[in-house]
Write a protein that holds these residues in place. Structure first.
Motif, short mmCIF file in Angstrom:
data_model
loop_
_atom_site.label_atom_id
_atom_site.label_comp_id
_atom_site.label_asym_id
_atom_site.label_seq_id
_atom_site.Cartn_x
_atom_site.Cartn_y
_atom_site.Cartn_z
N TYR A 44 0.83 -1.21 0.00
CA TYR A 44 0.00 0.00 0.00
C TYR A 44 0.87 1.26 0.00
O TYR A 44 0.60 2.21 -0.75
CB TYR A 44 -0.91 -0.01 1.22
CG TYR A 44 -1.85 1.17 1.29
CD1 TYR A 44 -3.08 1.15 0.64
CD2 TYR A 44 -1.50 2.32 2.01
CE1 TYR A 44 -3.94 2.24 0.70
CE2 TYR A 44 -2.35 3.41 2.07
CZ TYR A 44 -3.57 3.37 1.42
OH TYR A 44 -4.41 4.45 1.48
N GLY A 45 1.92 1.26 0.83
CA GLY A 45 2.77 2.45 0.91
C GLY A 45 3.53 2.72 -0.38
O GLY A 45 3.61 3.88 -0.83
N SER A 93 2.91 6.00 -2.85
CA SER A 93 4.02 6.88 -3.22
C SER A 93 4.14 7.02 -4.73
O SER A 93 4.36 8.12 -5.25
CB SER A 93 5.33 6.35 -2.62
OG SER A 93 6.42 7.12 -3.01
N ALA A 124 -4.48 1.94 -3.39
CA ALA A 124 -3.54 3.06 -3.29
C ALA A 124 -3.17 3.63 -4.65
O ALA A 124 -2.92 4.84 -4.77
CB ALA A 124 -2.27 2.61 -2.56
N SER A 176 6.48 -5.47 -2.78
CA SER A 176 6.64 -5.68 -1.34
C SER A 176 6.89 -7.14 -0.98
O SER A 176 7.37 -7.43 0.12
CB SER A 176 5.40 -5.19 -0.60
OG SER A 176 4.24 -5.90 -1.02
#
Length: 288
Positions: free
Chosen positions: A43-44, A48, A141, A73
């Motif tokens: 998600y991060g 980004s 995201a 990830s």
């Protein structure tokens, strides 16, 4: 147990190994961390990339691959699943309980197969949940840059990611069975996977060998690398990557069984006890 069918005996042994996995806190945390790291980091990273997308060069925006951002990830989250595999196979060696286990279960082949099967069942279930959660979190995201489950290559990448996570756990179990030490197995596996084999790629002549290491084959399976040019390209496709990963896993598991079948497991316990001073006897205070 003599009159029990081999199939039932194997099933009972697998059930016992699954119970051990479920009741040991460290193995449960390792499985949970696999999900949290992959989904959270996915998600991060995707969020980004969504914010930085307008500032990317035109060629990078044209070649943007949402699947790469989705499953990137996994290259970090797989470490927790590797730790799980090491703990499943190596915890009994570190505590010396392997002697007791093989006394109760003298058929080493049956015990080894049941232990590997239990670990693979837990790893496969975790892999399916992790890949699904990571995909959903990353697509949320990515926003307008997301892809759909029905898009070309999505199902193949998701299945490849699930298979790779399961196989890398099995590979870790095999390596641990070979060295018979969780600490030594982690010392060998974590640097290789954490560095993603990229540090050695700068050494002349090694890149052709590094491309065929387990994590590099897994990258192609999970759509994190492929044929063609670029830093993340490999000289083979997903099917060849799966064959390479299967070969590494089968070799590690086979060697692990040969070590278990042909060595004295009590030597592991003696090594752990060597150098320990015996505890002093309790002092008894006599009444005056």
């Amino acid at each position: 147990m003599r009159n029990v069918r081999p199939v039932n005996r194997f099933r009972h042994t697998v059930t016992a190994e699954l119970t051990k996995i479920r009741t040991v806190r460290s193995t449960k945390w390792a499985l949970l961390l696999t999900l949290l790291i992959c989904a959270g980091l996915g998600y991060g990273v995707s969020l980004s990339l969504r914010h930085d997308f307008p500032r990317l060069p035109p060629e990078q925006r044209r070649d943007f691959d949402p699947l790469f951002a989705t499953f990137y990830s996994l290259s970090i989250g797989q470490l927790a699943l590797v730790v799980f595999g090491v703990l499943v196979t190596g915890s009994e060696y570190s505590t010396g309980m392997i002697v007791t286990t093989l006394t109760v279960m003298p058929r080493r082949g049956l015990f080894y197969a049941a232990e590997i099967a239990a670990g693979l069942l837990a790893a496969a279930g975790t892999a399916v949940v992790t890949v699904t959660a990571t995909f959903l979190a990353a697509q949320q995201a990515l926003g307008p840059h997301r892809t759909s489950p029905g898009a070309p290559g999505t199902v193949q990448a998701a299945l490849g990611a699930c298979l790779y996570l399961t196989l890398i756990c099995a590979f870790a179990m095999g390596v641990t069975a070979i060295v018979r030490s969780p600490a030594m197995a982690l010392a060998m596996l974590l640097p290789l996977l954490f560095l993603d084999s990229q540090g050695l790629g700068n050494v002349p002549g090694l890149q052709q060998v590094i491309d065929y290491l387990p994590d590099q084959a897994g990258a192609v399976m999970a759509h994190l690398g492929g044929t063609g040019g670029g830093h993340f390209s490999r000289p083979f496709g997903p099917w060849t990557g799966m064959a390479i990963m299967l070969a590494w896993t089968a070799a590690a598991l086979t060697c692990g069984y040969l070590v278990l079948a042909r060595t004295d497991v009590t030597s592991t316990r003696r090594r752990g006890l060597r150098g320990r001073r015996p505890a002093p006897p309790d002092r008894v205070t006599r009444p005056r």
